[in-house]
Design a protein around this motif. Structure first.
Motif, PDB file in Angstrom:
ATOM      1  N   MET A   1       0.830  -1.182   0.000  1.00  0.00           N
ATOM      2  CA  MET A   1       0.000   0.000   0.000  1.00  0.00           C
ATOM      3  C   MET A   1       0.874   1.245   0.000  1.00  0.00           C
ATOM      4  O   MET A   1       0.501   2.239  -0.622  1.00  0.00           O
ATOM      5  CB  MET A   1      -0.925  -0.018   1.198  1.00  0.00           C
ATOM      6  CG  MET A   1      -1.691   1.265   1.304  1.00  0.00           C
ATOM      7  SD  MET A   1      -3.446   1.198   1.351  1.00  0.00           S
ATOM      8  CE  MET A   1      -3.761   0.797   3.000  1.00  0.00           C
ATOM      9  N   ALA A   2       1.998   1.213   0.675  1.00  0.00           N
ATOM     10  CA  ALA A   2       2.890   2.369   0.699  1.00  0.00           C
ATOM     11  C   ALA A   2       3.408   2.688  -0.701  1.00  0.00           C
ATOM     12  O   ALA A   2       3.540   3.860  -1.068  1.00  0.00           O
ATOM     13  CB  ALA A   2       4.053   2.114   1.656  1.00  0.00           C
ATOM     14  N   VAL A   3       3.668   1.657  -1.477  1.00  0.00           N
ATOM     15  CA  VAL A   3       4.145   1.874  -2.849  1.00  0.00           C
ATOM     16  C   VAL A   3       3.047   2.540  -3.680  1.00  0.00           C
ATOM     17  O   VAL A   3       3.314   3.492  -4.425  1.00  0.00           O
ATOM     18  CB  VAL A   3       4.596   0.541  -3.485  1.00  0.00           C
ATOM     19  CG1 VAL A   3       4.915   0.719  -4.954  1.00  0.00           C
ATOM     20  CG2 VAL A   3       5.788  -0.024  -2.746  1.00  0.00           C
ATOM     21  N   ALA A  40      -8.820  -0.517  -3.248  1.00  0.00           N
ATOM     22  CA  ALA A  40      -8.751  -1.970  -3.401  1.00  0.00           C
ATOM     23  C   ALA A  40      -7.761  -2.568  -2.404  1.00  0.00           C
ATOM     24  O   ALA A  40      -8.019  -3.629  -1.823  1.00  0.00           O
ATOM     25  CB  ALA A  40      -8.351  -2.330  -4.827  1.00  0.00           C
ATOM     26  N   ALA A  41      -6.643  -1.891  -2.184  1.00  0.00           N
ATOM     27  CA  ALA A  41      -5.659  -2.382  -1.216  1.00  0.00           C
ATOM     28  C   ALA A  41      -6.208  -2.311   0.207  1.00  0.00           C
ATOM     29  O   ALA A  41      -5.973  -3.219   1.014  1.00  0.00           O
ATOM     30  CB  ALA A  41      -4.366  -1.567  -1.332  1.00  0.00           C
ATOM     31  N   VAL A  42      -6.935  -1.246   0.521  1.00  0.00           N
ATOM     32  CA  VAL A  42      -7.548  -1.137   1.853  1.00  0.00           C
ATOM     33  C   VAL A  42      -8.565  -2.249   2.051  1.00  0.00           C
ATOM     34  O   VAL A  42      -8.616  -2.889   3.110  1.00  0.00           O
ATOM     35  CB  VAL A  42      -8.187   0.257   2.051  1.00  0.00           C
ATOM     36  CG1 VAL A  42      -9.050   0.292   3.295  1.00  0.00           C
ATOM     37  CG2 VAL A  42      -7.118   1.320   2.130  1.00  0.00           C
ATOM     38  N   PHE A  62     -13.984   2.628   7.669  1.00  0.00           N
ATOM     39  CA  PHE A  62     -12.937   3.205   6.827  1.00  0.00           C
ATOM     40  C   PHE A  62     -13.523   4.202   5.824  1.00  0.00           C
ATOM     41  O   PHE A  62     -12.936   5.247   5.562  1.00  0.00           O
ATOM     42  CB  PHE A  62     -12.157   2.106   6.100  1.00  0.00           C
ATOM     43  CG  PHE A  62     -10.965   1.621   6.861  1.00  0.00           C
ATOM     44  CD1 PHE A  62      -9.698   2.122   6.604  1.00  0.00           C
ATOM     45  CD2 PHE A  62     -11.106   0.666   7.853  1.00  0.00           C
ATOM     46  CE1 PHE A  62      -8.602   1.684   7.304  1.00  0.00           C
ATOM     47  CE2 PHE A  62     -10.013   0.217   8.564  1.00  0.00           C
ATOM     48  CZ  PHE A  62      -8.751   0.723   8.290  1.00  0.00           C
ATOM     49  N   THR A  63     -14.683   3.884   5.264  1.00  0.00           N
ATOM     50  CA  THR A  63     -15.338   4.793   4.320  1.00  0.00           C
ATOM     51  C   THR A  63     -15.727   6.095   5.010  1.00  0.00           C
ATOM     52  O   THR A  63     -15.547   7.187   4.457  1.00  0.00           O
ATOM     53  CB  THR A  63     -16.578   4.120   3.699  1.00  0.00           C
ATOM     54  OG1 THR A  63     -16.162   2.916   3.050  1.00  0.00           O
ATOM     55  CG2 THR A  63     -17.253   5.028   2.697  1.00  0.00           C
ATOM     56  N   THR A  64     -16.243   5.989   6.234  1.00  0.00           N
ATOM     57  CA  THR A  64     -16.622   7.184   6.994  1.00  0.00           C
ATOM     58  C   THR A  64     -15.404   8.040   7.308  1.00  0.00           C
ATOM     59  O   THR A  64     -15.440   9.271   7.165  1.00  0.00           O
ATOM     60  CB  THR A  64     -17.342   6.778   8.290  1.00  0.00           C
ATOM     61  OG1 THR A  64     -18.478   5.983   7.945  1.00  0.00           O
ATOM     62  CG2 THR A  64     -17.781   7.987   9.086  1.00  0.00           C
TER      63      THR A  64
END
Length: 101
Positions: A1-3, A40-42, A62-64
């Motif tokens: 995810m960092a990438v 997608a990664a989350v 997470f969406t909130t």
């Protein structure tokens, strides 16, 4: 995810180096190629670390948080500290309307 986030940030910052059209185009391509990779990664991270019964609640949280961290939409009452401008509904492109001389 960092990438993914690093590539996304690099693509977004690319136009700061030069306003040339090829640079802007490259920025748009890089940004759009990685933009949907972050959600997608989350989602994959949540599914890998949360039991299936908790997926919905965790994704909702997470969406909130994502929505709360975004700046207000342009033209919304919260976007201007002075007086908000009313937005007019979209009525299609004006360039297609017949032009009078």
């Amino acid at each position: 995810m960092a990438v993914l986030l690093a590539i996304l940030a690099g693509g977004a910052a690319l136009p700061l180096t030069s306003p040339a059209p090829p640079i802007i185009l490259a920025s748009a391509i890089v940004y759009e190629a990685t933009f949907m990779g972050v959600p997608a990664a989350v989602t994959a991270l949540i599914k890998a670390n949360t039991p299936p019964a908790g997926w919905t609640a965790t994704l909702a949280a997470f969406t909130t948080l994502f929505a709360a961290g975004r700046p207000p939409a342009r033209g919304s009452p919260d976007s201007s500290p002075i007086t908000p401008r009313p937005t007019r509904p979209w009525r299609g492109p004006r360039s297609c309307a017949p032009q009078r001389p």
